[in-house]
Design a protein around this motif. Structure first.
Motif, PDB file in Angstrom:
ATOM      1  N   VAL A  46     111.676   9.693  33.368  1.00  0.00           N
ATOM      2  CA  VAL A  46     113.418   9.129  34.018  1.00  0.00           C
ATOM      3  C   VAL A  46     112.780   7.556  34.973  1.00  0.00           C
ATOM      4  N   ALA A  47     111.364   7.866  35.587  1.00  0.00           N
ATOM      5  CA  ALA A  47     111.300   6.208  35.924  1.00  0.00           C
ATOM      6  C   ALA A  47     110.943   5.654  35.123  1.00  0.00           C
ATOM      7  N   PHE A  48     110.822   5.194  33.614  1.00  0.00           N
ATOM      8  CA  PHE A  48     110.119   4.189  33.052  1.00  0.00           C
ATOM      9  C   PHE A  48     112.139   3.841  31.947  1.00  0.00           C
ATOM     10  N   ASP A  49     112.765   4.490  32.916  1.00  0.00           N
ATOM     11  CA  ASP A  49     114.283   4.863  32.119  1.00  0.00           C
ATOM     12  C   ASP A  49     114.770   4.062  32.974  1.00  0.00           C
ATOM     13  N   LYS A  50     114.863   4.008  34.593  1.00  0.00           N
ATOM     14  CA  LYS A  50     116.105   3.547  35.298  1.00  0.00           C
ATOM     15  C   LYS A  50     115.699   2.207  34.978  1.00  0.00           C
ATOM     16  N   GLU A  51     116.981   2.067  34.730  1.00  0.00           N
ATOM     17  CA  GLU A  51     117.409   0.241  35.101  1.00  0.00           C
ATOM     18  C   GLU A  51     118.098  -0.866  36.175  1.00  0.00           C
ATOM     19  N   ALA A  52     117.006   0.294  37.149  1.00  0.00           N
ATOM     20  CA  ALA A  52     117.447  -0.807  39.080  1.00  0.00           C
ATOM     21  C   ALA A  52     116.232  -0.829  39.012  1.00  0.00           C
ATOM     22  N   ASP A  53     115.799  -2.456  39.389  1.00  0.00           N
ATOM     23  CA  ASP A  53     114.854  -2.538  39.712  1.00  0.00           C
ATOM     24  C   ASP A  53     114.442  -2.538  41.494  1.00  0.00           C
ATOM     25  N   GLU A  54     114.540  -1.469  41.400  1.00  0.00           N
ATOM     26  CA  GLU A  54     114.554  -0.765  43.299  1.00  0.00           C
ATOM     27  C   GLU A  54     113.206   0.034  43.278  1.00  0.00           C
ATOM     28  N   GLN A  55     112.737   0.128  44.822  1.00  0.00           N
ATOM     29  CA  GLN A  55     112.183   0.657  45.128  1.00  0.00           C
ATOM     30  C   GLN A  55     112.921   2.404  44.596  1.00  0.00           C
ATOM     31  N   PHE A  79     102.890   5.700  41.842  1.00  0.00           N
ATOM     32  CA  PHE A  79     103.904   6.101  42.711  1.00  0.00           C
ATOM     33  C   PHE A  79     104.982   5.380  43.580  1.00  0.00           C
ATOM     34  N   GLY A  80     106.092   5.373  42.845  1.00  0.00           N
ATOM     35  CA  GLY A  80     107.325   4.424  44.090  1.00  0.00           C
ATOM     36  C   GLY A  80     107.499   4.186  45.445  1.00  0.00           C
ATOM     37  N   GLN A  81     107.491   5.311  46.057  1.00  0.00           N
ATOM     38  CA  GLN A  81     107.380   5.360  47.434  1.00  0.00           C
ATOM     39  C   GLN A  81     107.084   7.218  47.857  1.00  0.00           C
ATOM     40  N   VAL A  82     106.530   7.085  49.023  1.00  0.00           N
ATOM     41  CA  VAL A  82     106.015   8.311  49.698  1.00  0.00           C
ATOM     42  C   VAL A  82     106.929   8.582  50.032  1.00  0.00           C
ATOM     43  N   GLY A  83     107.070  10.198  50.567  1.00  0.00           N
ATOM     44  CA  GLY A  83     107.320  10.733  51.777  1.00  0.00           C
ATOM     45  C   GLY A  83     108.996  10.585  51.302  1.00  0.00           C
ATOM     46  N   VAL A  84     109.489  10.293  50.790  1.00  0.00           N
ATOM     47  CA  VAL A  84     111.514  10.420  49.958  1.00  0.00           C
ATOM     48  C   VAL A  84     112.246  11.256  50.223  1.00  0.00           C
ATOM     49  N   THR A  85     111.041  12.669  49.789  1.00  0.00           N
ATOM     50  CA  THR A  85     112.231  13.789  49.792  1.00  0.00           C
ATOM     51  C   THR A  85     110.978  14.779  50.145  1.00  0.00           C
ATOM     52  N   GLN A  86     110.170  14.532  50.374  1.00  0.00           N
ATOM     53  CA  GLN A  86     109.483  15.238  52.182  1.00  0.00           C
ATOM     54  C   GLN A  86     108.423  14.034  52.244  1.00  0.00           C
ATOM     55  N   ALA A  87     108.453  15.663  53.666  1.00  0.00           N
ATOM     56  CA  ALA A  87     107.204  14.387  54.849  1.00  0.00           C
ATOM     57  C   ALA A  87     106.237  13.612  53.780  1.00  0.00           C
ATOM     58  N   PHE A  88     105.150  12.714  54.185  1.00  0.00           N
ATOM     59  CA  PHE A  88     103.769  12.544  53.951  1.00  0.00           C
ATOM     60  C   PHE A  88     103.504  12.610  54.959  1.00  0.00           C
ATOM     61  N   TYR A  89     102.538  13.840  55.081  1.00  0.00           N
ATOM     62  CA  TYR A  89     101.324  13.779  56.389  1.00  0.00           C
ATOM     63  C   TYR A  89     100.366  13.685  56.114  1.00  0.00           C
ATOM     64  N   HIS A 153     106.543  -5.067  37.612  1.00  0.00           N
ATOM     65  CA  HIS A 153     107.378  -4.627  38.512  1.00  0.00           C
ATOM     66  C   HIS A 153     107.337  -4.724  39.354  1.00  0.00           C
ATOM     67  N   ARG A 154     107.170  -5.607  40.292  1.00  0.00           N
ATOM     68  CA  ARG A 154     106.907  -5.895  41.861  1.00  0.00           C
ATOM     69  C   ARG A 154     107.969  -5.253  42.766  1.00  0.00           C
ATOM     70  N   GLN A 155     109.292  -5.296  42.559  1.00  0.00           N
ATOM     71  CA  GLN A 155     110.354  -4.679  43.378  1.00  0.00           C
ATOM     72  C   GLN A 155     109.976  -3.526  43.266  1.00  0.00           C
ATOM     73  N   ARG A 156     109.884  -3.066  42.247  1.00  0.00           N
ATOM     74  CA  ARG A 156     109.995  -1.198  41.819  1.00  0.00           C
ATOM     75  C   ARG A 156     108.564  -0.300  43.624  1.00  0.00           C
ATOM     76  N   PHE A 157     107.733  -1.323  43.556  1.00  0.00           N
ATOM     77  CA  PHE A 157     107.389  -0.873  44.771  1.00  0.00           C
ATOM     78  C   PHE A 157     106.813  -1.790  46.058  1.00  0.00           C
ATOM     79  N   GLY A 158     106.841  -0.884  47.122  1.00  0.00           N
ATOM     80  CA  GLY A 158     106.142  -1.387  48.699  1.00  0.00           C
ATOM     81  C   GLY A 158     105.472  -2.164  49.076  1.00  0.00           C
ATOM     82  N   ASP A 159     105.620  -2.780  50.203  1.00  0.00           N
ATOM     83  CA  ASP A 159     105.094  -3.926  50.556  1.00  0.00           C
ATOM     84  C   ASP A 159     102.799  -3.332  51.144  1.00  0.00           C
ATOM     85  N   ARG A 160     103.023  -2.110  51.165  1.00  0.00           N
ATOM     86  CA  ARG A 160     101.706  -1.294  51.672  1.00  0.00           C
ATOM     87  C   ARG A 160     101.257  -0.356  49.868  1.00  0.00           C
TER      88      ARG A 160
END
Length: 338
Positions: A46-55, A79-89, A153-160
């Motif tokens: 699903v991630a590779f098929d996603k059209e939107a270039d966003e994190q 991983f594009g972003q941690v802590g989205v659906t569950q907290a990242f401890y 694919h820089r727009q799909r990833f965060g600043d850290r």
């Protein structure tokens, strides 16, 4: 034997599952659980098929493949972003300094505080190289290909960017850190808790883990000795991460006490030093050793190559490298020195 990095597909399940069984446990991103791996591969599709270039809450899985022999000997994840659906401890190790005028003494106590400081970061992880291939530098290709994918694919990833390393375990797969700390609040062994986390996520941590800081001085020496230390098999991975500029900023894994390293994404060495080049000649190549990446998303490929410098932003490569990358003359590639 010529390997390349490419996106994983559901057809790679058997090879990835066999590698997961070789990890020896504690590899949260690569559990030897068939249902979880099927789900992860589906999410990657699903991630590779996603059209939107966003994190977003994306997982990209890659494999190290010898296409001529039809074998797979490694895998890694981004991983594009941690802590989205569950907290990242994480636990953060801090110091509390206290002064007693009556005693004329200063006391410095280290404390572990449960935090979600790293939420919103992107993550590299899930790297595993088959034991029979660990002497040829292929782990470096696996590791650094992820940074080239991020830059492309820089727009799909965060600043850290962060990476969690597996902590120290004994031969039976038990964690001294878990046994001394988290294990006291859960009726589970470390292998049970780690396996549960890999399949179900970390919500049970939020439900049961104490939120108050833990004084390190109250922990046994066995736990203090491994806190912030990688598993012996992960020391080479830690060195590669450090060479890229990731540093240990006193965050440790809540399960096994392994170190978490972080860096600003754009300061990662491979991201910072890689350049876009045009392949103007396909033939014999040259003597410059580089990593090359081409293609977007599902068409992404990355290889080691012997490159000839032809001019500014122009290079020549071998026919084999071109075939592995799936490109012709005139193609644009991302290149970085090995």
């Amino acid at each position: 034997m010529s390997f390349r990095i490419r996106p994983a597909t559901p057809n790679d399940f058997d090879a990835i599952y066999e590698m997961a069984k070789l990890t020896g446990g504690g590899f949260t991103n690569l559990p030897a659980d068939k249902a979880t791996l099927v789900q992860k591969l589906s999410k990657s599709e699903v991630a590779f098929d996603k059209e939107a270039d966003e994190q977003g809450n994306d997982c990209y899985i890659f494999v190290l493949e010898d296409p001529a022999a039809g074998i797979i000997r490694g895998t890694c994840q981004v991983f594009g972003q941690v802590g989205v659906t569950q907290a990242f401890y994480s636990y953060h190790l801090s110091t509390l300094t206290q002064w007693s005028p009556e005693l004329g003494k200063t006391f410095r106590n280290q404390m572990l505080t449960l935090t979600t400081d790293l939420e919103g970061s992107s993550e590299v992880g899930g790297l595993f190289l088959h034991p029979g291939l660990r002497a040829g530098g292929w782990g470096m290709l696996l590791a650094r290909s992820r940074y080239l994918f991020i830059k492309a694919h820089r727009q799909r990833f965060g600043d850290r960017l962060l990476a969690e390393l597996r902590g120290v375990m004994d031969e039976a797969g038990n964690s001294p850190f878990w046994d001394a700390l988290a294990g006291r609040f859960f009726d589970m062994t470390f292998p049970e808790a780690d396996g549960f986390n890999a399949v179900n996520g970390t919500q049970f941590i939020a439900d049961l883990m104490p939120k108050t800081p833990i004084y390190v001085s109250l922990l046994p020496e066995s736990a203090k000795a491994v806190m912030g230390q990688p598993h012996p098999s992960g020391r080479a991975a830690l060195r590669m991460l450090q060479e890229e500029g990731l540093v240990f900023d006193r965050y440790v894994d809540i399960f096994d006490g392994g170190p978490t390293v972080t860096a600003p994404t754009d300061q990662i060495r491979t991201i910072r030093e890689s350049t876009e080049e045009t392949v103007t000649e396909i033939g014999e190549g040259g003597k410059v050793k580089m990593l090359l990446a081409a293609g977007r998303l599902r068409d992404f490929r990355c290889v080691r190559a012997e490159v000839k410098r032809i001019g500014r932003r122009k290079i020549g490569i071998t026919r084999e490298s071109a075939e592995l990358l799936g490109i012709d003359e005139g193609a644009q590639v991302m290149a970085v020195a090995r």
